[in-house]
Scaffold this active site. Structure first.
Site, PDB file in Angstrom:
ATOM      1  N   ASP A 134       0.767  -1.243   0.000  1.00  0.00           N
ATOM      2  CA  ASP A 134       0.000   0.000   0.000  1.00  0.00           C
ATOM      3  C   ASP A 134       0.804   1.302   0.000  1.00  0.00           C
ATOM      4  O   ASP A 134       0.330   2.306  -0.511  1.00  0.00           O
ATOM      5  CB  ASP A 134      -0.977  -0.006   1.201  1.00  0.00           C
ATOM      6  CG  ASP A 134      -2.057   1.056   1.082  1.00  0.00           C
ATOM      7  OD1 ASP A 134      -2.381   1.431  -0.061  1.00  0.00           O
ATOM      8  OD2 ASP A 134      -2.567   1.509   2.104  1.00  0.00           O
ATOM      9  N   CYS A 188     -19.835  -8.402 -12.272  1.00  0.00           N
ATOM     10  CA  CYS A 188     -20.763  -7.398 -11.743  1.00  0.00           C
ATOM     11  C   CYS A 188     -22.066  -7.354 -12.547  1.00  0.00           C
ATOM     12  O   CYS A 188     -23.129  -7.046 -11.996  1.00  0.00           O
ATOM     13  CB  CYS A 188     -20.119  -6.014 -11.741  1.00  0.00           C
ATOM     14  SG  CYS A 188     -18.898  -5.783 -10.429  1.00  0.00           S
ATOM     15  N   CYS A 191     -25.621  -5.172 -12.141  1.00  0.00           N
ATOM     16  CA  CYS A 191     -25.802  -4.744 -10.750  1.00  0.00           C
ATOM     17  C   CYS A 191     -25.187  -3.366 -10.521  1.00  0.00           C
ATOM     18  O   CYS A 191     -24.067  -3.091 -10.964  1.00  0.00           O
ATOM     19  CB  CYS A 191     -25.172  -5.760  -9.805  1.00  0.00           C
ATOM     20  SG  CYS A 191     -25.285  -5.290  -8.058  1.00  0.00           S
ATOM     21  N   CYS A 194     -23.646  -1.049  -5.402  1.00  0.00           N
ATOM     22  CA  CYS A 194     -22.604  -0.220  -4.775  1.00  0.00           C
ATOM     23  C   CYS A 194     -22.747   1.228  -5.227  1.00  0.00           C
ATOM     24  O   CYS A 194     -22.616   2.155  -4.430  1.00  0.00           O
ATOM     25  CB  CYS A 194     -21.207  -0.764  -5.093  1.00  0.00           C
ATOM     26  SG  CYS A 194     -20.743  -0.701  -6.836  1.00  0.00           S
ATOM     27  N   CYS A 198     -24.108   4.868  -2.358  1.00  0.00           N
ATOM     28  CA  CYS A 198     -23.337   6.004  -1.849  1.00  0.00           C
ATOM     29  C   CYS A 198     -24.247   7.217  -1.643  1.00  0.00           C
ATOM     30  O   CYS A 198     -24.874   7.698  -2.595  1.00  0.00           O
ATOM     31  CB  CYS A 198     -22.211   6.367  -2.817  1.00  0.00           C
ATOM     32  SG  CYS A 198     -21.216   7.772  -2.240  1.00  0.00           S
ATOM     33  N   CYS A 214     -16.431  11.431  -1.521  1.00  0.00           N
ATOM     34  CA  CYS A 214     -16.278  10.131  -0.862  1.00  0.00           C
ATOM     35  C   CYS A 214     -16.121  10.286   0.655  1.00  0.00           C
ATOM     36  O   CYS A 214     -15.309  11.093   1.131  1.00  0.00           O
ATOM     37  CB  CYS A 214     -15.074   9.401  -1.448  1.00  0.00           C
ATOM     38  SG  CYS A 214     -14.699   7.825  -0.657  1.00  0.00           S
ATOM     39  N   CYS A 239     -15.190   4.249   5.528  1.00  0.00           N
ATOM     40  CA  CYS A 239     -16.584   3.963   5.162  1.00  0.00           C
ATOM     41  C   CYS A 239     -16.686   2.541   4.611  1.00  0.00           C
ATOM     42  O   CYS A 239     -15.790   2.072   3.902  1.00  0.00           O
ATOM     43  CB  CYS A 239     -17.054   4.961   4.106  1.00  0.00           C
ATOM     44  SG  CYS A 239     -18.763   4.716   3.570  1.00  0.00           S
ATOM     45  N   CYS A 242     -20.392   1.133   0.381  1.00  0.00           N
ATOM     46  CA  CYS A 242     -20.449   0.480  -0.931  1.00  0.00           C
ATOM     47  C   CYS A 242     -19.931  -0.960  -0.864  1.00  0.00           C
ATOM     48  O   CYS A 242     -20.325  -1.804  -1.670  1.00  0.00           O
ATOM     49  CB  CYS A 242     -19.690   1.291  -1.986  1.00  0.00           C
ATOM     50  SG  CYS A 242     -17.907   1.385  -1.770  1.00  0.00           S
ATOM     51  N   CYS A 246     -22.353  -4.589  -1.811  1.00  0.00           N
ATOM     52  CA  CYS A 246     -21.953  -5.532  -2.862  1.00  0.00           C
ATOM     53  C   CYS A 246     -22.472  -6.939  -2.575  1.00  0.00           C
ATOM     54  O   CYS A 246     -22.259  -7.486  -1.492  1.00  0.00           O
ATOM     55  CB  CYS A 246     -20.437  -5.548  -2.984  1.00  0.00           C
ATOM     56  SG  CYS A 246     -19.816  -6.710  -4.227  1.00  0.00           S
TER      57      CYS A 246
END
Length: 313
Positions: A134, A188, A191, A194, A198, A214, A239, A242, A246
């Site tokens: 990261d 996905c 769909c 997500c 938000c 966001c 958060c 989203c 899923c």
């Protein structure tokens, strides 16, 4: 040719607690869409994302002679948060993202990846490798996709069929070749759960995020005042909205509760906040243990106050 069979990597990954791993040939990435995202200002105040573009494009500049990128996934989709000192994080009105209710993944995963490198070098003494988690300018989601571990969800996050989207990603770059994975199909479909979940419409129809809208950005990265029109939905750090929306996350394999001491601290801190008690001691402990070292005490207080103001309005 220097070569490591992928089954050796998978065995070592399992021993270290990773839920999946894969391999991809090191090559330049096409970052034209990322350039466009930056040009539109969707990175908000995160100007650091504009740096080291050459290294984001070509990981070999991060580690010389890289032939292979191994990606590793670790799930943080816990079975339950119940029965932690007779308290439950879900019972608190204010919320903290689930990934932050664990020991800091940067250190935990980096250590596990380094353990794998040591074990590999015992079998392959000439191997040169380096672990990343990261903090380096490497496109982790893109490489996880190339490693066949999942696909890009409409919320721009990695989604996996078996483990959903609550996964940490780590990489090992090395100068050996391996058995390269095949990319998986994007499942996905039509769909948009997500996207529509938000509250601030931060998820755009092209599968990217406008960070300005966001909740995670606003509660962590934004060092200034949060715009009054931003609904934090009672989140004060990160958060999960989203992610929780899923369908692949709800179908995902759950993992046993880990880092209970961190979760207990989160419960204790949230309880004190609810009761208008001082919570600085708990917060300082969490800064040392969890990923919450990204913000200062005053920023957390500001996030709390923003939720109160928004509720009144």
């Amino acid at each position: 040719m220097h070569y490591i069979p992928i089954n050796i990597i998978k065995k070592l990954a399992k021993e270290e607690g990773f839920c999946d791993c894969g391999a991809a040939k090191c090559e330049k990435l096409d970052l034209s869409s990322f350039k466009d995202w930056l040009a539109k200002g969707y990175n908000a105040s995160m100007s650091y994302l504009e740096n080291y573009f050459d290294k984001r494009e070509n990981p070999e500049l991060l580690f010389e002679n890289t032939k292979t990128i191994f990606c590793f996934l670790m799930s943080y989709n816990d079975i339950s948060n119940e029965n932690i000192n007779d308290s439950n994080v879900a019972n608190n009105k204010l919320k903290i993202a689930s990934y932050a209710q664990r020991r800091d993944y940067h250190y935990v995963i980096k250590q596990k990846l380094n353990n794998i490198i040591v074990k590999l070098q015992m079998q392959f003494p000439n191997l040169q490798a380096k672990a990343f988690v990261d903090t380096a300018p490497i496109r982790e989601r893109d490489w996880a996709i190339k490693c066949g571990l999942g696909w890009k969800g409409k919320n721009s996050l990695l989604v996996t069929k078996e483990f959903g989207n609550k996964v940490f990603i780590g990489e090992i770059l090395c100068d050996y070749e391996s058995d390269y994975s095949t990319e998986t199909k994007n499942l996905c479909g039509k769909c948009e759960k997500c996207l529509t979940s938000c509250p601030n419409n931060a998820i755009l129809t092209d599968g990217t995020i406008d960070a300005n809208l966001c909740i995670s950005y606003q509660t962590i990265e934004n060092k200034g005042d949060i715009p009054l029109n931003i609904d934090l939905q009672n989140y004060i750090y990160g958060c999960d909205i989203c992610l929780e929306a899923c369908i692949w996350n709800t179908k995902a394999e759950k993992v046993p509760i880990q880092d209970i001491d961190v979760k207990e601290l989160v419960c204790s801190m949230l309880g004190k906040i609810e009761n208008n008690e001082d919570f600085k001691v708990e917060f300082q402990k969490l800064k040392k243990l969890s990923p919450m070292d990204r913000i200062k005490y005053q920023k957390l207080r500001s996030n709390i106050e923003h939720n109160k103001k928004f509720e009144k309005n």
